[in-house]
Design an enzyme around this catalytic site. Sequence first.
Site, short mmCIF file in Angstrom:
data_model
loop_
_atom_site.label_atom_id
_atom_site.label_comp_id
_atom_site.label_asym_id
_atom_site.label_seq_id
_atom_site.Cartn_x
_atom_site.Cartn_y
_atom_site.Cartn_z
N HIS A 314 0.86 -1.19 0.00
CA HIS A 314 0.00 0.00 0.00
C HIS A 314 0.89 1.23 0.00
CE1 HIS A 314 -3.10 2.85 1.22
NE2 HIS A 314 -3.97 1.96 0.82
N ASP A 371 -7.86 -5.46 0.59
CA ASP A 371 -8.37 -6.30 -0.50
C ASP A 371 -7.94 -7.76 -0.40
OD1 ASP A 371 -9.74 -4.29 -1.84
OD2 ASP A 371 -7.91 -3.55 -2.76
N1 ACO Z 1 4.16 -7.58 -4.73
C1 ACO Z 1 5.48 -7.52 -4.99
N2 ACO Z 1 6.22 -6.40 -4.88
C2 ACO Z 1 5.57 -5.28 -4.53
C3 ACO Z 1 4.20 -5.27 -4.26
C4 ACO Z 1 3.49 -6.47 -4.37
N3 ACO Z 1 2.18 -6.51 -4.14
N4 ACO Z 1 3.83 -4.01 -3.94
C5 ACO Z 1 4.93 -3.25 -4.00
N5 ACO Z 1 6.00 -4.02 -4.36
C6 ACO Z 1 7.38 -3.56 -4.47
C7 ACO Z 1 7.59 -2.75 -5.74
O1 ACO Z 1 8.02 -3.57 -6.80
C8 ACO Z 1 8.66 -1.77 -5.33
O2 ACO Z 1 9.89 -2.41 -5.38
P1 ACO Z 1 11.25 -1.56 -5.73
O3 ACO Z 1 11.37 -0.53 -4.65
O4 ACO Z 1 12.33 -2.58 -5.71
O5 ACO Z 1 11.00 -0.97 -7.09
C9 ACO Z 1 8.32 -1.49 -3.86
O6 ACO Z 1 7.62 -2.66 -3.39
C10 ACO Z 1 7.45 -0.26 -3.66
O7 ACO Z 1 6.28 -0.44 -4.45
P2 ACO Z 1 5.63 0.71 -5.31
O8 ACO Z 1 4.81 0.11 -6.39
O9 ACO Z 1 6.68 1.70 -5.71
O10 ACO Z 1 4.70 1.37 -4.23
P3 ACO Z 1 3.46 2.23 -4.51
O11 ACO Z 1 3.17 2.94 -3.26
O12 ACO Z 1 3.66 3.04 -5.75
O13 ACO Z 1 2.30 1.15 -4.84
C11 ACO Z 1 0.56 -0.40 -4.63
C12 ACO Z 1 1.39 0.69 -3.94
C13 ACO Z 1 0.10 0.07 -6.01
C14 ACO Z 1 -0.66 -0.69 -3.79
C15 ACO Z 1 1.42 -1.68 -4.77
O14 ACO Z 1 1.81 -2.11 -3.49
C16 ACO Z 1 0.70 -2.80 -5.52
O15 ACO Z 1 0.69 -2.83 -6.74
N6 ACO Z 1 0.06 -3.76 -4.76
C17 ACO Z 1 -0.71 -4.80 -5.38
C18 ACO Z 1 -2.08 -4.29 -5.77
C19 ACO Z 1 -2.98 -4.01 -4.58
O16 ACO Z 1 -3.14 -4.83 -3.70
N7 ACO Z 1 -3.63 -2.85 -4.62
C20 ACO Z 1 -4.61 -2.45 -3.59
C21 ACO Z 1 -4.12 -1.29 -2.77
S1 ACO Z 1 -5.27 -0.97 -1.49
C22 ACO Z 1 -6.48 -0.15 -2.25
O17 ACO Z 1 -6.36 0.54 -3.20
C23 ACO Z 1 -7.79 -0.33 -1.69
#
Ligand code: ACO
Length: 436
Positions: A314, A371
């Site tokens: 998140h 979620d």
């Molecule tokens: N699985 C694997 N790696 C992940 C995940 C994941 N679910 N989420 C983040 N990471 C990693 C990224 O690859 C990134 O790695 P890096 O620093 O080596 O590049 C690091 O963790 C930071 O992630 P970002 O995507 O930069 O973080 P951001 O804050 O932009 O994204 C998000 C947050 C979109 C929720 C992300 O965690 C994700 O895609 N999760 C899966 C989808 C999800 O569950 N979304 C629901 C969110 S809750 C809601 O909206 C109600």
Amino acid sequence: MRTSEETRVADKQATLDLGGQTQEFPVLEGSVGPDVVDIRKLYGTTGKFTYDPGYKSTASCESALTYIDGEAGVLLHRGYPIGQLAENSSFMEVSYLLLNGELPTQEDLDDFTYTITRHTMVHDQLRQFYQGFRRDAHPMAIMCGVVGALSAFYHDSTDISDPEQRKIASHRLIAKMPTIAAMAYKYSVGQPFMQPKNELSYTGNFLRMTFGVPAEEYEIHPAIEKAMDRIFILHADHEQNASTSTVRLAGSSGANPFACMAAGIACLWGPAHGGANEAALNMLQEIGSPDKIPHYIERAKDKNDPFRLMGFGHRVCKNYDPRATVMQQTLREVFEALNVNDPVFETALKLEELALNDDYFKEKKLFPNVDFYSGIILNAIGFPTTMFTALFALARTVGWVAQWNEMISDPAQVIGRPRQLYTGPTERDYVPIGQR
Ligand code: ACO
């Protein structure tokens, strides 16, 4: 609670040094949470913009609705912890709280519930919109279209400068969303639309409109009604998330509330946001059994593989999402009430355990979000996966509406209009097509 004018300017100033030229900026202090550097005059005084794609360090507005401390796992609505609200309150009460700032008295709550209940029907002509969609249309596609179309039906509540019209539009949106979502489901399965029934609760009504048929009485299972109501509470608001910011941005131009909500629904649909509940269950079903989990964890860690653990991570929650805790508890209650034992739950628990003990997820502070478990409950209740995000939209409508109202009432509100770091060609002369 503090109003715009009362936002305190902290004793601190932020000093920006631009090649030896220094500039002071006021630092504003909220009631809790990080201070913000007020850079509104930055461009005017220095000719520079800030650069923050994804708004990772940007407070886009002032708000008194919801507070999140993602590191500490705190989520407060108008100051009240989400755990307490989920345990003791109802979705109608939380809606009143978000809209009005205070918990209602019994009389306030009865009045509010009465008003919402009496706005649940939709204009009869609206049902014809559904016929225009393919039967296999995604419910979110239908929601975007039908909610946007409300502005063509309720002209008497689109004047955003009139607080009374804003209030009516807010009530209409909260009230009609369950009817619209249930109709999307009914259309997909080819069953007749069910009219709302005023003697039922907000959530009971939605369950009946979704799963009931005109041929027989629908008996609402009290445990399911309670669980569903709690799921709605858990999704009601979450500060300036992507869809809420979309609603605010759309609303900042003076667009009518129904159009703004349609914009919010469109944004929520994406798998990085509300669409994750659908994607999380699909992922868990694809994993299938606990022994396959390590393979998927390795895939999630592989930078060359686009796969991510859905329902994990998140932007703000860098600790266990308090909503996921309540969701897991609710899941157990639903399973007990329905006497089901879905192996997907075992897979989810194992996946959570392995991920939380994995250095990659620990270092990046990736925890289950709201979620992760919601899809398993919704599946057990009988919703198809495609309805999951529509249910999220239904509940989040109250947050969108409350945030939209807060924005319109804020004297500091102006149209949202970000700038950019331009990297395209500089000025050049047009070349006639024959000379290219
Ligand atoms: N699985 C694997 N790696 C992940 C995940 C994941 N679910 N989420 C983040 N990471 C990693 C990224 O690859 C990134 O790695 P890096 O620093 O080596 O590049 C690091 O963790 C930071 O992630 P970002 O995507 O930069 O973080 P951001 O804050 O932009 O994204 C998000 C947050 C979109 C929720 C992300 O965690 C994700 O895609 N999760 C899966 C989808 C999800 O569950 N979304 C629901 C969110 S809750 C809601 O909206 C109600």
